[in-house]
Design a protein around this motif. Sequence first.
Motif, PDB file in Angstrom:
ATOM      1  N   VAL A   1       0.862  -1.181   0.000  1.00 55.47           N
ATOM      2  CA  VAL A   1       0.000   0.000   0.000  1.00 55.47           C
ATOM      3  C   VAL A   1       0.894   1.226   0.000  1.00 55.47           C
ATOM      4  N   ARG A   2       0.584   2.176  -0.851  1.00 51.17           N
ATOM      5  CA  ARG A   2       1.346   3.420  -0.913  1.00 51.17           C
ATOM      6  C   ARG A   2       0.828   4.352   0.187  1.00 51.17           C
ATOM      7  N   VAL A   3       1.629   4.543   1.228  1.00 57.49           N
ATOM      8  CA  VAL A   3       1.245   5.406   2.350  1.00 57.49           C
ATOM      9  C   VAL A   3       1.261   6.867   1.912  1.00 57.49           C
ATOM     10  N   ARG A   4       2.263   7.234   1.208  1.00 56.18           N
ATOM     11  CA  ARG A   4       2.388   8.539   0.575  1.00 56.18           C
ATOM     12  C   ARG A   4       3.380   8.377  -0.570  1.00 56.18           C
ATOM     13  N   ARG A   5       3.573   9.403  -1.338  1.00 54.73           N
ATOM     14  CA  ARG A   5       4.408   9.263  -2.530  1.00 54.73           C
ATOM     15  C   ARG A   5       5.793   8.731  -2.192  1.00 54.73           C
ATOM     16  N   GLY A   6       6.127   7.600  -2.818  1.00 53.50           N
ATOM     17  CA  GLY A   6       7.448   7.013  -2.651  1.00 53.50           C
ATOM     18  C   GLY A   6       7.639   6.236  -1.373  1.00 53.50           C
ATOM     19  N   GLN A   7       6.552   5.946  -0.635  1.00 55.52           N
ATOM     20  CA  GLN A   7       6.670   5.223   0.628  1.00 55.52           C
ATOM     21  C   GLN A   7       5.569   4.173   0.718  1.00 55.52           C
ATOM     22  N   TYR A   8       5.953   2.978   1.155  1.00 57.70           N
ATOM     23  CA  TYR A   8       5.051   1.833   1.062  1.00 57.70           C
ATOM     24  C   TYR A   8       5.052   1.040   2.361  1.00 57.70           C
TER      25      TYR A   8
ATOM     26  N   TRP B   1      -0.193   9.915  21.530  1.00 58.07           N
ATOM     27  CA  TRP B   1      -0.484   9.860  22.960  1.00 58.07           C
ATOM     28  C   TRP B   1      -1.694   8.978  23.258  1.00 58.07           C
ATOM     29  N   GLY B   2      -2.387   8.517  22.215  1.00 60.41           N
ATOM     30  CA  GLY B   2      -3.555   7.662  22.429  1.00 60.41           C
ATOM     31  C   GLY B   2      -4.811   8.430  22.759  1.00 60.41           C
ATOM     32  N   ALA B   3      -4.845   9.737  22.478  1.00 64.24           N
ATOM     33  CA  ALA B   3      -6.020  10.548  22.781  1.00 64.24           C
ATOM     34  C   ALA B   3      -7.122  10.310  21.757  1.00 64.24           C
ATOM     35  N   PRO B   4      -8.388  10.438  22.152  1.00 58.38           N
ATOM     36  CA  PRO B   4      -9.473  10.371  21.170  1.00 58.38           C
ATOM     37  C   PRO B   4      -9.404  11.589  20.259  1.00 58.38           C
ATOM     38  N   VAL B   5      -9.574  11.383  18.973  1.00 51.85           N
ATOM     39  CA  VAL B   5      -9.478  12.486  18.009  1.00 51.85           C
ATOM     40  C   VAL B   5     -10.767  12.532  17.202  1.00 51.85           C
ATOM     41  N   TRP B   6     -11.879  12.719  17.902  1.00 54.87           N
ATOM     42  CA  TRP B   6     -13.194  12.723  17.258  1.00 54.87           C
ATOM     43  C   TRP B   6     -13.287  13.795  16.173  1.00 54.87           C
ATOM     44  N   ASP B   7     -13.678  13.349  14.978  1.00 56.76           N
ATOM     45  CA  ASP B   7     -14.008  14.233  13.858  1.00 56.76           C
ATOM     46  C   ASP B   7     -12.848  15.111  13.404  1.00 56.76           C
ATOM     47  N   LEU B   8     -11.618  14.724  13.715  1.00 54.93           N
ATOM     48  CA  LEU B   8     -10.464  15.451  13.200  1.00 54.93           C
ATOM     49  C   LEU B   8      -9.932  14.728  11.964  1.00 54.93           C
ATOM     50  N   PRO B   9      -9.559  15.444  10.919  1.00 55.86           N
ATOM     51  CA  PRO B   9      -9.043  14.793   9.708  1.00 55.86           C
ATOM     52  C   PRO B   9      -7.701  14.120   9.989  1.00 55.86           C
ATOM     53  N   LEU B  10      -7.602  12.865   9.598  1.00 61.02           N
ATOM     54  CA  LEU B  10      -6.380  12.102   9.866  1.00 61.02           C
ATOM     55  C   LEU B  10      -5.596  11.796   8.587  1.00 61.02           C
ATOM     56  N   GLY B  11      -5.957  12.450   7.494  1.00 63.58           N
ATOM     57  CA  GLY B  11      -5.225  12.256   6.251  1.00 63.58           C
ATOM     58  C   GLY B  11      -4.063  13.210   6.084  1.00 63.58           C
ATOM     59  N   VAL B  12      -3.792  14.009   7.124  1.00 66.75           N
ATOM     60  CA  VAL B  12      -2.703  14.991   7.079  1.00 66.75           C
ATOM     61  C   VAL B  12      -1.866  14.852   8.342  1.00 66.75           C
ATOM     62  N   ALA B  13      -0.556  14.696   8.177  1.00 69.22           N
ATOM     63  CA  ALA B  13       0.356  14.645   9.316  1.00 69.22           C
ATOM     64  C   ALA B  13       0.754  16.064   9.710  1.00 69.22           C
ATOM     65  N   HIS B  14       0.948  16.282  11.010  1.00 67.83           N
ATOM     66  CA  HIS B  14       1.338  17.595  11.529  1.00 67.83           C
ATOM     67  C   HIS B  14       2.697  17.486  12.203  1.00 67.83           C
TER      68      HIS B  14
ATOM     69  N   ASP C   1      -0.692  16.033   2.243  1.00 62.52           N
ATOM     70  CA  ASP C   1      -0.740  15.111   3.372  1.00 62.52           C
ATOM     71  C   ASP C   1       0.186  15.497   4.515  1.00 62.52           C
ATOM     72  N   TRP C   2       0.651  16.763   4.522  1.00 69.96           N
ATOM     73  CA  TRP C   2       1.647  17.148   5.524  1.00 69.96           C
ATOM     74  C   TRP C   2       1.589  18.647   5.771  1.00 69.96           C
ATOM     75  N   ILE C   3       1.382  19.035   7.035  1.00 71.27           N
ATOM     76  CA  ILE C   3       1.464  20.435   7.450  1.00 71.27           C
ATOM     77  C   ILE C   3       2.636  20.580   8.397  1.00 71.27           C
ATOM     78  N   GLN C   4       3.578  21.432   8.033  1.00 71.13           N
ATOM     79  CA  GLN C   4       4.722  21.706   8.898  1.00 71.13           C
ATOM     80  C   GLN C   4       4.511  23.074   9.530  1.00 71.13           C
ATOM     81  N   HIS C   5       4.301  23.081  10.846  1.00 68.74           N
ATOM     82  CA  HIS C   5       3.982  24.305  11.563  1.00 68.74           C
ATOM     83  C   HIS C   5       5.240  25.081  11.930  1.00 68.74           C
TER      84      HIS C   5
END
Length: 317
Positions: A39-46, A87-100, A114-118
């Motif tokens: 499965v392609r997790v993101r471009r160039g990574q499986y 941390w194992g916290a509940p993440v109700w209704d938060l988009p999980l298709g983007v890493a922070h 798929d990636w936000i760098q703050h």
Amino acid sequence: MMKPVQLAELPLVVARATLIDEGMTDRHINALVHAGALVRVRRGQYVDGEAWRALGRADRHRLLTRGVMLAAHPGTTATHVSAAVEWGAPVWDLPLGVAHTTRCDGKVGRRRKDWIQHGGALPPTDVTMLNGIPVSVAARTCVEITTITDVERSLVVVNGLLHSGATTEQEFADWARSARYWPHSLATDLVLRLCDTRIESAGESRFYYFCWRQHLPRPTPQVEVYDERGRLVGRVDFAWEEFGVFVEFDGKQKYAKYRRDGETLDEFLMREKKREELICQLTGWVCIRVTWADLATPELLARRVRKLLDSRRALGA
């Protein structure tokens, strides 16, 4: 104390370059992806396809985060939603298709699909190693969440982190004070005032927020009820003791958490019904059962709750 969400053992994320070094070609990799073996997790990574399909949303997000970390600057740390998931916290209704993530040098990269760098300062004292990757400490994660989503969704995450013991209300308060000039941090203070370490689930956090939003009296979480001999017979999710009303929030998590080994769903529901009846007999209170569907129509639910509280007040409960 509630345990954090159980995190799975994650399969290894492998970069395309590694697969090529092992003798594969792009044609071979594409064939394995088409067949579902990779499965392609993101471009160039499986990742292994069978292992991927066995994972839930949160653990798939964790794999995405690890894929991002493979390509990121060495000083990159998982923060915001990605830290909350670790941390194992509940993440109700938060988009999980983007890493922070956030870099320790404060530099901000180009925002990707798929990636936000703050941006912002991230000293070593704000970072800890968790599940093999660097993440923001839990108290900072609480504040970070409040800067990217609304109060209700933030409260779900913050209460989860507090109840699991990952951080404390005092640590969160200290962090909120130090971050009062962060961009988009206007909601932080309200989340701090509403959070409660006793609240055990995302559904309960949403109900607590619902009471504040609908201007209902604030209920007391996790009220214990004892019998005539002083024995604990049950604990209710919320209670308005002055009105003689208690609330039980019905959700799948409760069924999974409190069902005994070998107990059928019907047996669990019958046992739960008997527990509720005993609490009513011992206290003289009445019960309101609330579901996720009820929270989807908050005005209707608020009218029903308010009507019951008013009637109990009139009776002098």
